[in-house]
Design a protein around this motif. Sequence first.
Motif, short mmCIF file in Angstrom:
data_model
loop_
_atom_site.label_atom_id
_atom_site.label_comp_id
_atom_site.label_asym_id
_atom_site.label_seq_id
_atom_site.Cartn_x
_atom_site.Cartn_y
_atom_site.Cartn_z
N UNK A 245 21.83 -3.56 -10.69
CA UNK A 245 22.65 -4.79 -10.92
C UNK A 245 22.89 -4.44 -12.75
N UNK A 246 23.23 -3.29 -12.66
CA UNK A 246 23.95 -3.30 -14.39
C UNK A 246 25.22 -2.00 -14.11
N UNK A 247 26.18 -2.41 -14.67
CA UNK A 247 27.50 -1.57 -15.07
C UNK A 247 27.19 -0.51 -15.35
N UNK A 248 27.27 1.19 -14.31
CA UNK A 248 27.25 2.14 -14.69
C UNK A 248 27.78 2.41 -15.99
N UNK A 249 26.41 3.10 -16.83
CA UNK A 249 26.73 4.03 -17.97
C UNK A 249 26.15 2.97 -18.70
N UNK A 250 24.97 1.93 -18.49
CA UNK A 250 24.31 1.30 -19.30
C UNK A 250 22.52 1.44 -19.38
N UNK A 251 23.00 2.47 -18.06
CA UNK A 251 21.31 2.64 -18.03
C UNK A 251 21.65 3.87 -18.19
N UNK A 252 19.36 4.37 -18.75
CA UNK A 252 19.32 6.18 -18.61
C UNK A 252 20.21 6.94 -17.25
N UNK A 253 20.64 7.40 -17.59
CA UNK A 253 21.07 8.58 -16.64
C UNK A 253 22.03 8.14 -15.91
N UNK A 254 22.55 6.98 -16.72
CA UNK A 254 24.43 6.66 -15.49
C UNK A 254 25.00 6.54 -17.19
N UNK A 255 26.71 7.06 -16.37
CA UNK A 255 27.18 7.91 -16.90
C UNK A 255 28.36 6.84 -16.21
N UNK A 256 29.86 6.59 -17.90
CA UNK A 256 30.90 5.90 -16.73
C UNK A 256 31.96 5.13 -18.11
N UNK A 257 33.00 5.31 -17.19
CA UNK A 257 33.94 5.69 -17.85
C UNK A 257 34.45 3.83 -17.50
N UNK A 258 35.21 3.11 -18.66
CA UNK A 258 34.53 2.11 -18.35
C UNK A 258 36.44 1.32 -18.39
N UNK A 259 37.02 0.11 -17.75
CA UNK A 259 38.48 -0.04 -17.52
C UNK A 259 38.83 -0.80 -18.36
#
Lengths: 663, 253
Positions: A245-259
């Motif tokens: 329910x969260x955009x990736x990258x915001x939570x622990x163990x989550x990594x992301x590149x945002x547009x």
Amino acid sequence: MNARRESWARVAAGSAGSQQSTRLPAFSHLMNNSTSHPNRLSRSVDADGHDRNNMSTSWGRGGTLPSYPSQNGYWHGLGGSAQDMPPFFIPSYLRGAKHAEKLQEAHKAKLAAQREPRSAHTSNPGSLSTSSSSVHLHKMAPSYRGLTHEVIERVPPAFTDESVSPWPTRWNEADRFSQLELEDSGRLAKFSGTQKTHDEAAAVRADFPMPRQCGIYYYEITVVSKGKEGRMIGIGFSGPKVALSRIPGWEPDSYAYHGDDGQIFSNTTSGKSYGPKFGTLDVIGCGINFRTNTAFFTKNGHMLGTAFRELKLNMPYYPTVGMKKPGETVRVNFGQEPFAFDIDKMVQDEKAAIQAEITRTQTPSAASGGEDALIHQLVGQYLAHDGYVETARVFSDEIVDEARALANDEDADIPYRTAVEDMDALNRQKIRTAILEGDIDKALKHTTAYYPSVLRENENIYFKLRCRKFIEMIRRCGELNAQCHPEPTPSSKRSTASTQNNRNSIATDEYDFEMELDEQLGVHNPPPGWDNKDQDDDLEDEDDMEDKEAKSRRATDETIAYGQELKAEFANDPRREVKRALEDTFALIAYTDARESSLAPLLEVAGRVPVAEELNSAILVSLGKSSSAALERLIQQTEALVTELADDGGPGAFINVRRDFLQ
Amino acid sequence: MSSSTVSVSATTPTQHSFQRKIDDIKPSKTDINFVVMDYLVSEGYPRAAEKFAKEANIRLPLEGESIQSRVEIRRAIHAGDIDSAITKINDLNPQILDTDSALHFALLRLQLIELIRACTSSATADITPALNFASSQLAPRAATNPDFLKDLELTMSLLIFLPETGTLHKELTDLLEPSLRRNVASKVNEAILTSMGARGEARMRSLVRLRQWAETKARAVGKDIPPSLPLGLQDVDERPVNGNGETGDVMVQ
């Protein structure tokens, strides 16, 4: 001989109703007793599609066999079950990689396993009357019965290897936020809910984590639509338990590149500036280099640089996308299609760097000639061990010559000389050659003469040799028969001719030796039917048709006599594998020309190799020597070590020992 | 070399799980034969290659065409006859030495060493040929490359030190070792193979190095593997490979 074992190609001949008419009446008494499971028609052969699969040629030969459908086509054709297993693909940058090979084999094994129940259904005894040979073909399932004839050289490791980690193939229906809809077999993810608050989003993970064994794993998404109001799309990867329910990258163990802002996020809501923003029609790639534990992104084919370092070593990372505006849609490419970024080159460069490191590696003990001396020993020992006696001798000579030229001095200490003149090597070579030529009698005779204990102590090898002898006799009958009724299939004709040529040349070479050996042994008394070699030779010189038919009959009679003898000797053997092997072997005589039958693989010349190898190994063991050559062990160790270095995505992941070093 | 070399206590009764993994791997004989043939042909053992083709029933690879001349060149270099080696290389393909100046220099330096060896072998010998050769052939090349220059200087110092052998530096004795000729010969061989579009290094060599590299790496990252991984070469050759009593097949470093 090593333990690689392939399934018996087997048919309980009694069940093949349509074959009854072609069965030679003379055999029926044998048949009736030897087939204990009249309804069992289990035709099994492994489904390994490897290039060197000897089976593949033999399947084609009969002409009656349907061609084997290609993997994908086959699955599409199966309708319902196709959903269980999507078409198999290999991402371009992983072609030739060891892990890709393993996965492919595992996939084939699964295919074979799924085919099994289906064909069992269609090939019940009632349907057999149509065409037994083509029905068998569908049942290409592996079997693990004890006594086996090896028909191919490579093991299909897939059957034992359930642990091969698959790579992602689609977004996971069961691992998505509910307002995210999947289309196009899970390749398209679309946000269909109402707009999220600032904190909320909808994410989806792929069906499998990025396998570390790939070394580098990479996938791309195309932003099909960024929606009407924004482009809050995040691409990256996350652990299996991260909230969707969260955009990736915001939570622990989550990594992301945002547009929306071009920032990268890892484990937290505060980002770091990294690359450009992205939106509709942009292609964004995401990759992890497991060797260096770093992650990177690409945009429209351009590398954006390292984004994250020191990723967790034990966390499975799933490709993940998240979005939060209605209409936002992304399409994923896990390697089903070509990539925008030249990931192939990146992987190639990584491989090249590792290759260069390997090339620079020094073998220890350089003082004693190091690598050269080691290789000389490895080659020399392999040649002697495997019975390439002449080569071993000449090689040894050439090494000595070389050393002498180098030392520039006749008295110099010649550093290398193998003891290849040892009689054992010569004897083993003779035995092996005999088996490879199909002359089992000779092999038995030599083995009994030189290594009397080997056959006594290795009853199963003795049994296999006896069975092989029967198979050779059947081959012989088939050949004679074909001469009497010249309607040959070109390929089988050719192979027949070449074996016979071989046999003849060997026969003359070995003639003196044979005489000698017979004298040495006194009268070695072979059981009746063993010594039909001379008759064989006569036969080939005859052109008279009538005579040929007589010979053919005689050969058939001898075969039956031998079969009875074999049966008498082993019929009461309690071992199941012996019983089965007997059944299978005897089933061969159900056919007037077994080479045209579905049992043809049993007759393959290639079937001699494993018998020869097994006997050779047994002799070596009886002599207190190792059953495999040092070079073979070196390859085994290398493979095992490289696998060890590949499992966690280390440098071994970039090495395919067989492909890169053995071919 | 680390301490792991002396793992004599490898006679543990329980089998290491890694050993099982090793045993589970079944290399194909076809592959092994291919590697052996590749080695015989690329490293220049023509008669063995021919026999092997017959005994193993496999075809001689294409590189077999150059095998005879490569063997002759190797022989010439091993025997110290660098002049004819260079002629033969140029007969085969003049580009090889033109494009690889380091290889050319290595050959010429080998020739210089032979000249020095010859002219210092007796007390009355004349060192002029060596000096002339050095100044005409090597000096102009050395001027273009500092590495060459260093090599040349070292080689020339042989002229001074050689008469009283036994007190030479290791650097200098190395120049007189047969292994130098062997190294140059194998570099030449690789260059010829590469010039023919073949793989320069025999697969066997790469394989042996891969084995070593993989073991070193695996130990470095602490993989669970037995303290030593013997190849079992002893049953052909019980003799220790070097003076330390270490058997040659323990490739542990």
